[in-house]
Design a protein around this motif. Sequence first.
Motif, PDB file in Angstrom:
ATOM      1  N   ALA A  59       0.831  -1.206   0.000  1.00 48.13           N
ATOM      2  CA  ALA A  59       0.000   0.000   0.000  1.00 48.13           C
ATOM      3  C   ALA A  59       0.862   1.251   0.000  1.00 48.13           C
ATOM      4  CB  ALA A  59      -0.927   0.001   1.211  1.00 48.13           C
ATOM      5  N   VAL A  60       1.922   1.254   0.812  1.00 51.65           N
ATOM      6  CA  VAL A  60       2.820   2.413   0.853  1.00 51.65           C
ATOM      7  C   VAL A  60       3.463   2.645  -0.506  1.00 51.65           C
ATOM      8  CG1 VAL A  60       4.978   3.295   1.828  1.00 51.65           C
ATOM      9  CG2 VAL A  60       3.273   2.273   3.326  1.00 51.65           C
ATOM     10  N   VAL A  61       3.893   1.554  -1.143  1.00 52.73           N
ATOM     11  CA  VAL A  61       4.578   1.671  -2.436  1.00 52.73           C
ATOM     12  C   VAL A  61       3.610   2.050  -3.554  1.00 52.73           C
ATOM     13  CG1 VAL A  61       5.931   0.425  -4.155  1.00 52.73           C
ATOM     14  CG2 VAL A  61       6.364   0.053  -1.738  1.00 52.73           C
ATOM     15  N   LEU A  62       2.401   1.477  -3.524  1.00 59.66           N
ATOM     16  CA  LEU A  62       1.440   1.738  -4.590  1.00 59.66           C
ATOM     17  C   LEU A  62       0.735   3.080  -4.434  1.00 59.66           C
ATOM     18  CD1 LEU A  62      -0.319  -1.695  -5.239  1.00 59.66           C
ATOM     19  CD2 LEU A  62       1.476  -0.582  -6.562  1.00 59.66           C
ATOM     20  N   GLY A  63       0.913   3.734  -3.286  1.00 63.04           N
ATOM     21  CA  GLY A  63       0.261   5.014  -3.061  1.00 63.04           C
ATOM     22  C   GLY A  63       0.436   5.999  -4.207  1.00 63.04           C
ATOM     23  N   PRO A  64       1.678   6.259  -4.642  1.00 61.64           N
ATOM     24  CA  PRO A  64       1.865   7.203  -5.753  1.00 61.64           C
ATOM     25  C   PRO A  64       1.209   6.752  -7.046  1.00 61.64           C
ATOM     26  CG  PRO A  64       3.912   6.897  -4.544  1.00 61.64           C
ATOM     27  CD  PRO A  64       2.950   5.861  -4.026  1.00 61.64           C
ATOM     28  N   VAL A  65       1.191   5.434  -7.321  1.00 63.36           N
ATOM     29  CA  VAL A  65       0.563   4.936  -8.551  1.00 63.36           C
ATOM     30  C   VAL A  65      -0.943   5.187  -8.528  1.00 63.36           C
ATOM     31  CG1 VAL A  65       0.180   2.910 -10.002  1.00 63.36           C
ATOM     32  CG2 VAL A  65       2.310   3.138  -8.730  1.00 63.36           C
ATOM     33  N   ILE A  66      -1.575   4.769  -7.449  1.00 62.04           N
ATOM     34  CA  ILE A  66      -3.029   4.944  -7.342  1.00 62.04           C
ATOM     35  C   ILE A  66      -3.380   6.427  -7.271  1.00 62.04           C
ATOM     36  CG2 ILE A  66      -5.036   4.487  -5.873  1.00 62.04           C
ATOM     37  CD1 ILE A  66      -3.701   1.848  -5.108  1.00 62.04           C
ATOM     38  N   GLY A  67      -2.559   7.195  -6.556  1.00 67.36           N
ATOM     39  CA  GLY A  67      -2.785   8.635  -6.495  1.00 67.36           C
ATOM     40  C   GLY A  67      -2.703   9.280  -7.865  1.00 67.36           C
ATOM     41  N   GLY A  68      -1.738   8.840  -8.665  1.00 70.92           N
ATOM     42  CA  GLY A  68      -1.601   9.381 -10.019  1.00 70.92           C
ATOM     43  C   GLY A  68      -2.776   9.026 -10.905  1.00 70.92           C
ATOM     44  N   LEU A  69      -3.204   7.766 -10.826  1.00 74.65           N
ATOM     45  CA  LEU A  69      -4.343   7.335 -11.636  1.00 74.65           C
ATOM     46  C   LEU A  69      -5.600   8.124 -11.289  1.00 74.65           C
ATOM     47  CD1 LEU A  69      -3.806   3.464 -11.518  1.00 74.65           C
ATOM     48  CD2 LEU A  69      -3.735   4.886 -13.573  1.00 74.65           C
ATOM     49  N   LEU A  70      -5.883   8.254 -10.006  1.00 75.00           N
ATOM     50  CA  LEU A  70      -7.091   8.958  -9.584  1.00 75.00           C
ATOM     51  C   LEU A  70      -7.011  10.454  -9.858  1.00 75.00           C
ATOM     52  CD1 LEU A  70      -7.768   7.106  -6.202  1.00 75.00           C
ATOM     53  CD2 LEU A  70      -9.089   6.919  -8.316  1.00 75.00           C
ATOM     54  N   THR A  71      -5.840  11.041  -9.589  1.00 75.86           N
ATOM     55  CA  THR A  71      -5.689  12.487  -9.811  1.00 75.86           C
ATOM     56  C   THR A  71      -5.816  12.833 -11.278  1.00 75.86           C
ATOM     57  OG1 THR A  71      -4.257  12.662  -7.868  1.00 75.86           O
ATOM     58  CG2 THR A  71      -4.164  14.467  -9.458  1.00 75.86           C
ATOM     59  N   SER A 129       7.518   2.210 -11.503  1.00 76.37           N
ATOM     60  CA  SER A 129       8.953   2.003 -11.336  1.00 76.37           C
ATOM     61  C   SER A 129       9.287   1.340 -10.006  1.00 76.37           C
ATOM     62  CB  SER A 129       9.697   3.345 -11.431  1.00 76.37           C
ATOM     63  OG  SER A 129       9.548   3.925 -12.712  1.00 76.37           O
ATOM     64  N   PHE A 130       8.335   1.335  -9.074  1.00 81.25           N
ATOM     65  CA  PHE A 130       8.564   0.706  -7.767  1.00 81.25           C
ATOM     66  C   PHE A 130       8.218  -0.786  -7.758  1.00 81.25           C
ATOM     67  CE2 PHE A 130       8.064   5.183  -6.452  1.00 81.25           C
ATOM     68  CZ  PHE A 130       9.192   5.309  -5.649  1.00 81.25           C
ATOM     69  N   LEU A 131       7.734  -1.325  -8.876  1.00 78.44           N
ATOM     70  CA  LEU A 131       7.363  -2.739  -8.909  1.00 78.44           C
ATOM     71  C   LEU A 131       8.500  -3.684  -8.534  1.00 78.44           C
ATOM     72  CD1 LEU A 131       4.966  -2.991 -11.990  1.00 78.44           C
ATOM     73  CD2 LEU A 131       4.391  -3.142  -9.560  1.00 78.44           C
ATOM     74  N   PRO A 132       9.776  -3.376  -8.868  1.00 81.61           N
ATOM     75  CA  PRO A 132      10.856  -4.266  -8.434  1.00 81.61           C
ATOM     76  C   PRO A 132      11.006  -4.363  -6.918  1.00 81.61           C
ATOM     77  CG  PRO A 132      11.607  -2.908 -10.250  1.00 81.61           C
ATOM     78  CD  PRO A 132      10.277  -2.359  -9.835  1.00 81.61           C
ATOM     79  N   ILE A 133      10.389  -3.443  -6.186  1.00 77.61           N
ATOM     80  CA  ILE A 133      10.340  -3.579  -4.730  1.00 77.61           C
ATOM     81  C   ILE A 133       9.053  -4.296  -4.310  1.00 77.61           C
ATOM     82  CG2 ILE A 133      10.099  -2.316  -2.556  1.00 77.61           C
ATOM     83  CD1 ILE A 133      11.991  -0.266  -3.523  1.00 77.61           C
ATOM     84  N   MET A 155      16.637  -2.411  -5.795  1.00 79.16           N
ATOM     85  CA  MET A 155      15.229  -2.496  -5.427  1.00 79.16           C
ATOM     86  C   MET A 155      14.809  -3.931  -5.137  1.00 79.16           C
ATOM     87  SD  MET A 155      13.152   0.157  -7.864  1.00 79.16           S
ATOM     88  CE  MET A 155      13.044   1.900  -7.446  1.00 79.16           C
ATOM     89  N   VAL A 156      15.279  -4.866  -5.940  1.00 83.90           N
ATOM     90  CA  VAL A 156      14.927  -6.272  -5.740  1.00 83.90           C
ATOM     91  C   VAL A 156      15.440  -6.766  -4.393  1.00 83.90           C
ATOM     92  CG1 VAL A 156      15.293  -8.620  -6.562  1.00 83.90           C
ATOM     93  CG2 VAL A 156      14.805  -6.797  -8.198  1.00 83.90           C
ATOM     94  N   VAL A 157      16.702  -6.478  -4.092  1.00 81.48           N
ATOM     95  CA  VAL A 157      17.288  -6.918  -2.816  1.00 81.48           C
ATOM     96  C   VAL A 157      16.578  -6.247  -1.641  1.00 81.48           C
ATOM     97  CG1 VAL A 157      19.392  -6.952  -1.418  1.00 81.48           C
ATOM     98  CG2 VAL A 157      19.520  -7.400  -3.872  1.00 81.48           C
ATOM     99  N   THR A 158      16.316  -4.950  -1.772  1.00 84.14           N
ATOM    100  CA  THR A 158      15.615  -4.224  -0.707  1.00 84.14           C
ATOM    101  C   THR A 158      14.213  -4.782  -0.502  1.00 84.14           C
ATOM    102  OG1 THR A 158      16.851  -2.203  -1.161  1.00 84.14           O
ATOM    103  CG2 THR A 158      14.786  -1.956   0.030  1.00 84.14           C
ATOM    104  N   GLY A 159      13.516  -5.080  -1.590  1.00 79.54           N
ATOM    105  CA  GLY A 159      12.181  -5.644  -1.487  1.00 79.54           C
ATOM    106  C   GLY A 159      12.173  -6.987  -0.785  1.00 79.54           C
TER     107      GLY A 159
END
Length: 466
Positions: free
Chosen positions: A153-165, A311-315, A369-373
């Motif tokens: 949810a934290v990571v997808l926030g900007p994606v969903i925010g962009g889609l809705l905005t 771009s955050f999908l690798p996490i 990002m992959v390792v961090t995820g």
Amino acid sequence: MVAVSTQGSTSRTTSWLPLVAVVLAVFVLMLDATVVTVALPAMARDLDGDVTDLQWVMNAYTIAMAAVQLSAGALADRYGRRRLFLISVGWFAMASVACGLATTLTMLIAARVAQGLAGAIMFATTLALIGQNYTGAARGTAFAVRGTTAGIAVVLGPVIGGLLTDGLGWRWIFLVNLPVAAAAMTIGWSKLRRGEELLRHRRIDVPGPLLLAIGLVALVYALLSANNRGWTDPLILSCLTGAGLALAAFLVVESGLTHPMLDLRLFADRTFVATQIGSFTVQGSVFALFVFFSVYFQNHLGKSVIGAGLSFLPIVIPIMIAGAAVGAFLDRIPPRLTIGVSLALIGVGLLLMLGVTERTGWSHFLAGMVVTGLGCGVALPVLGALAVDVPPAQVGVAAGVNNTALQLGFALGIASYGAVLGTFPETAAGFADGLNHLIAIGAGTAIIGAATATVLLRSGQRRTAS
């Protein structure tokens, strides 16, 4: 302490519907921590404010949550986790409507405070509800799902925010909460276990959350404003001094109360302390960086709002995979191993992202990002499970402490990173150089957190007072 049980069955259920209610609430709650990031420019235009002022749209929410997490845990222990969960979800929905209908910046910030207060109760009860609805391997899976949901949810926030905005307008990033909250309340009302062990005699601590809120607001304000006003500005110095005094007074007050919202005896347990350090570290080291990665992807790599979020999908994907995998083995892996390794993975992943320049492309971040995820995917469910590994009557307070650690890590991380970034020139090269410094700080935080937690867990024993 004298505990009583509410009326109802005390048997635990293997149905996953209670988890669905919890997950829906956690998703919408954590989503609202970051969903506003990409919508700030649109809010600034509509509400006649500048983006700097609108940072408080994010901070008001996070600070309100952090300030009352502990009281929320005590309230849940006294009045019932299920009852307060349902009330807080309804409150959150109404506050979301107020956010979506706000016509001034002041109204929006006030509504975000209301959201944060409701969110504190929601978040404080979710860990406890999992603890009292599931056991054994099912509990481990439930914690893994909850932790993974929060991270996604934290990571997808900007994606969903962009889609809705882009599609409907920024107000819909708040109004979309209504159907999710309605579903969570409906399922929770019918499926969450009613039998609970409660502390009816517990008094609610008022001075504690007030002092904590004053200290946090003063500290965050100082961090956000110091670069503009100067670190030697009288107001900044006064805020820093006031924050220190308020937080010190908070500890003094809590130590002198019969029923404090923060039971300092919990910190006699090394495992409990390690859990809080780990939770703070995950949020402060990596999740607080997402805001600045999002800015870099949009303003310096030229990605769209939606493209930056993707771009955050690798996490996100490693968090989902690792979180699901670790849930099945949660009760069979030593916490010292899982927490130490997972935090170290976060640190290593961030180190792999170093070397950002004004010409660096997105692929530079991929391996890190992959390792961090993977590190986050392991850490989140393990820390969530350890957070409520206390006597049943103290589950609410313990969950509140852990949620406070999470919120403080996120809020102070964003404020601290913003303060550091503000010392660099406002150019592409300056931002890239600053981002390198933020990544290095995040990596150092994760590695120090890993080492500290490992040492504490090596000799930690459960000694929670009852």
